[in-house]
Design an enzyme around this catalytic site. Structure first.
Site, PDB file in Angstrom:
ATOM      1  N   SER A 173     -63.707  -4.663 -23.149  1.00  0.00           N
ATOM      2  CA  SER A 173     -62.999  -5.640 -22.183  1.00  0.00           C
ATOM      3  C   SER A 173     -61.457  -4.925 -21.886  1.00  0.00           C
ATOM      4  O   SER A 173     -60.266  -4.764 -21.970  1.00  0.00           O
ATOM      5  CB  SER A 173     -62.813  -6.655 -22.575  1.00  0.00           C
ATOM      6  OG  SER A 173     -62.521  -7.650 -21.655  1.00  0.00           O
ATOM      7  N   THR A 198     -61.099 -11.184 -16.654  1.00  0.00           N
ATOM      8  CA  THR A 198     -60.842 -11.769 -18.302  1.00  0.00           C
ATOM      9  C   THR A 198     -61.001 -11.913 -19.321  1.00  0.00           C
ATOM     10  O   THR A 198     -62.411 -10.827 -19.325  1.00  0.00           O
ATOM     11  CB  THR A 198     -60.890 -13.409 -17.904  1.00  0.00           C
ATOM     12  OG1 THR A 198     -61.092 -14.657 -18.774  1.00  0.00           O
ATOM     13  CG2 THR A 198     -63.228 -13.309 -18.312  1.00  0.00           C
ATOM     14  N   GLU A 199     -60.510 -11.388 -19.756  1.00  0.00           N
ATOM     15  CA  GLU A 199     -60.330 -10.331 -21.177  1.00  0.00           C
ATOM     16  C   GLU A 199     -61.761 -11.247 -22.438  1.00  0.00           C
ATOM     17  O   GLU A 199     -62.347 -10.541 -23.387  1.00  0.00           O
ATOM     18  CB  GLU A 199     -59.534 -10.497 -22.192  1.00  0.00           C
ATOM     19  CG  GLU A 199     -58.922 -11.795 -22.810  1.00  0.00           C
ATOM     20  CD  GLU A 199     -58.176 -12.722 -22.370  1.00  0.00           C
ATOM     21  OE1 GLU A 199     -57.529 -12.339 -20.542  1.00  0.00           O
ATOM     22  OE2 GLU A 199     -56.972 -13.138 -22.474  1.00  0.00           O
ATOM     23  N   ASN A 200     -62.538 -12.286 -21.976  1.00  0.00           N
ATOM     24  CA  ASN A 200     -63.562 -12.260 -22.455  1.00  0.00           C
ATOM     25  C   ASN A 200     -64.958 -12.071 -22.608  1.00  0.00           C
ATOM     26  O   ASN A 200     -65.677 -12.251 -22.629  1.00  0.00           O
ATOM     27  CB  ASN A 200     -63.598 -14.192 -22.882  1.00  0.00           C
ATOM     28  CG  ASN A 200     -63.631 -14.761 -21.656  1.00  0.00           C
ATOM     29  OD1 ASN A 200     -62.427 -14.612 -20.708  1.00  0.00           O
ATOM     30  ND2 ASN A 200     -64.425 -15.772 -21.160  1.00  0.00           N
ATOM     31  N   GLY A 201     -64.178 -10.947 -21.419  1.00  0.00           N
ATOM     32  CA  GLY A 201     -65.392 -10.258 -21.293  1.00  0.00           C
ATOM     33  C   GLY A 201     -66.207 -10.356 -19.666  1.00  0.00           C
ATOM     34  O   GLY A 201     -67.451 -10.191 -19.077  1.00  0.00           O
TER      35      GLY A 201
END
Lengths: 229, 215, 215, 229
Positions: B84, B45-48
């Site tokens: 990320s 997930t691109e938020n980390g």
């Protein structure tokens, strides 16, 4: 090397009208809620905010928006606060929209002395307008400029008294990047420990980036934003 | 989410075979994880976070890109937003499964802006389009008022000049080959005639069209 | 290292007052740490450590930029080379203390290459010059065969177009102000005449020249 | 996601003549000594090596140099092995010298899908020759291109079986960067543990970057490079 402040207004003492302020967080997650609350109680205006979002309607940076203290916002996703669009239509605020990865990279570049960089992201889209396109080894890239700020307000999990920081789960997000890219860096944390209590291998933000520390008084819980007991 | 959404998600899940790193967008894509039991499929997930799993105890600081609570599996790792998106842009994510507003007949998508509406956000959409090795789109075939989302040309701003690799709807599955939509499968109880009627974009009917792949 | 080197290092150490982050180059600069007792002076080494202290038990994987064993103090942090040079280039290091081969009369230095010799390396020198807020040079005033290292123009390739801020030699201390060398102090038992004789570069004698600052 | 190999030649099975290979380490510190030793025993040549140094005379990558397997080296400090200069003078090797920070940043860029970047470092020096200079906000910068490789061989401290990596003290250096910037990434480590044994907050290289793992057989000690008992 950090100075520890007990009061949020002391921590924010050098924030002035017209400044550019980076604000950590992905929505409210990992946002410096105590420092944002402090800004809403401070007599400043005409701010440029660099943050992924402008909070939610009436929450977090959304309060600053309602107070009309924000002149311009640079971020990737303002949709989470529909009032941003309204303010933009009314001409009350300037917006600069960047892809999320470009926003993150531009902040990192600003902190690392990189003037700009070429990214594949956004080539051929509306967000490429006015940007230089260039082929490198046959692949088209866009030139994006670094971002810096006068002040960064960020959220971390623990600090030591020197200012070394570690983060908590997905509350990390933009915070370590913004810690590098502002002239004055203010971090709010859950806990401040003695030097040596954080492992030198696990420190994410070394202390040379951090100027001021504050223990968080407003925190995000399952029940929303609450004052810490 | 409706049964239609679940069906689309289930079909998309069938594309995730063997060891792979997969980024799931907001909406229908989020449901895909429910149909994956394979331990070698790792969700990013691109938020980390790499190693997203179903939520156990809710932690407000452990969320996905849709800000919904998630869990972390053994061997998960957290990282900052630049790291990320370095993973995404740098080609380290094998598959991105994304929702869309529109797809054009070259397989290009629009999924980040609707002119005139207060939707001013792009998030990670453009990065995923340029960076993920394979992009799968999941979407209802038509809008709520019955208009095709598969158009000759997108009327909303496109997300990338890159064509996606596969389009999965409640009516059909299309491969995108050399910037053309190739009808590959029909969903259960759907006829080719119905797909033709409800699709504005030109598409080619694949040679081995399978009418009932999902059981 | 000789007494001369120690004297230069001691004088450089006197410049490090109050909380600061300091990067020490190879050679004389390394000695500077021996004269610092202040706990708020933090040493950075570009191979990936902030919080360098004197070596305790030798660990072959805990070294400085000269590949010499060091120690880590409480509150130290390790990081990768891109992060380390982000600190340097991004202006987060307060002071760099560097050795040089030559200094020109504008305060620009040459410290990375000698034409015709098998010295093909630049390391972190150029990054430190563009990034450190203050650059102090420590060097013997002359080469082994008695030639001035403070020249009208460097004959070796320069490290940066940026002038350093201070030059400390075994004969004297110079401030660099508006790209001019200002003689600020004479080392013990050194006369202005001697400095003039052994310096090729043009310099200005400062108004408050202190002849014996180091005791 | 990593495959664990017991034998170095299996780990190196896809390394071929003419490839570009990134090699971690700052001198011998944090260098993948087992994998380098494997390369010296493998029939490959015409390699381009990206590494801060070329080892020392007759040690580490210095052996590959003596074997004339290196066609070109990209690094920042070849001085630590004086034989590099000799080989260069004899025309036996091409050298590309970059400032250390530019080398690190270029590798990071290669791993992050950034085509190139503007750095202040090197402006107006011999190392700026042939490079584009550009003013951004009145400050001159040089354009530097990203670096990528066919293979990266790196050294970490611990891995889990998925391939997540942590490093040890200053042996970290270029390793986490190179882990991102090659088509095939091979890591040698002191120990391989089960997933979950490394804290998700302390993992430096997430597993998606790592293809192959090998337990180190040659290690750096106070007494120099030795075979592990």
């Amino acid at each position: 090397m950090a100075v520890i402040h007990e009061w949020v207004q002391d921590a924010l003492s050098d924030v002035k009208s017209g400044q550019t302020i980076m604000v950590g967080g992905f929505g409210l997650i990992g946002a410096p809620l105590t420092l944002i609350d402090g800004l809403t109680r401070k007599d400043v205006g005409g701010l440029t905010i660099v943050s992924n979002n402008l909070g939610e309607a009436g929450e977090g940076l959304g309060i600053l928006l309602r107070q009309q203290k924000i002149r311009k916002a640079i971020g990737s996703y303002f949709t989470s606060n529909r009032e941003v669009g309204e303010a933009f239509k009314q001409g009350e605020i300037d917006l600069q929209l960047l892809p999320q990865g470009t926003l993150a990279e531009a902040i990192r570049a600003g902190g690392a002395g990189i003037g700009g960089f070429y990214t594949k992201t956004g080539v051929g889209t509306e967000l490429a307008k006015g940007k230089e396109e260039r082929q490198i080894d046959g692949v088209p890239y866009l030139l994006e400029k670094a971002l810096r700020a006068d002040v960064a307000i960020i959220r971390a999990h623990k600090a030591d008294t020197l200012g070394n920081l570690i983060y908590y789960k997905t509350a990390r997000n933009f915070n370590p990047l913004m810690a590098t890219a502002a002239n004055l860096v203010i971090a709010e944390v859950d806990e401040i420990v003695a030097p040596g209590e954080l492992s030198p291998e696990e420190i994410v933000t070394p202390q040379l980036f951090v100027d001021r520390l504050l223990v968080a008084k407003k925190v995000l819980t399952k029940e929303g934003v609450v004052n810490r007991a | 989410m409706s049964i239609v959404h679940e069906m689309i998600a289930k079909r998309a899940a069938a594309e995730l075979q063997g060891p792979c790193v997969v980024n799931l967008g907001i909406g229908i894509p989020t449901l895909v994880a429910n149909y994956i039991e394979d331990d070698v499929v790792h969700f990013h997930t691109e938020n980390g976070l790499l190693g997203v799993t179903e939520v156990g105890e809710v932690d407000p600081n452990l969320v996905n890109a849709g800000k919904l609570p998630v869990g972390e599996k053994a061997g998960a790792a957290f990282f900052n937003s630049a790291e990320s998106f370095g993973m995404i842009r740098g080609g380290h994510v094998d598959v991105a499964i994304l929702g869309v507003l529109q797809v054009d007949e070259n397989g290009r998508i629009a999924n980040w802006a609707i002119p005139g509406r207060n939707i001013i956000g792009v998030g990670g959409a453009m990065d995923l389009l340029v960076g993920a090795k394979k992009v799968i789109v999941t979407t209802t075939h038509t809008t709520k008022d019955g208009k095709s989302k598969l158009l000759k040309e997108c009327t909303f701003p496109i997300t990338s000049t890159r064509s996606v690799d596969m389009v999965i709807t409640d009516l059909a599955v299309f491969d995108v080959v050399e910037e053309r939509l190739i009808l590959k499968e029909l969903m259960p109880e759907v006829t080719l005639e119905e797909v033709r009627r409800r699709t504005e974009a030109h598409f080619i009917v694949g040679g081995l069209l399978d009418e009932h792949p999902v059981t």
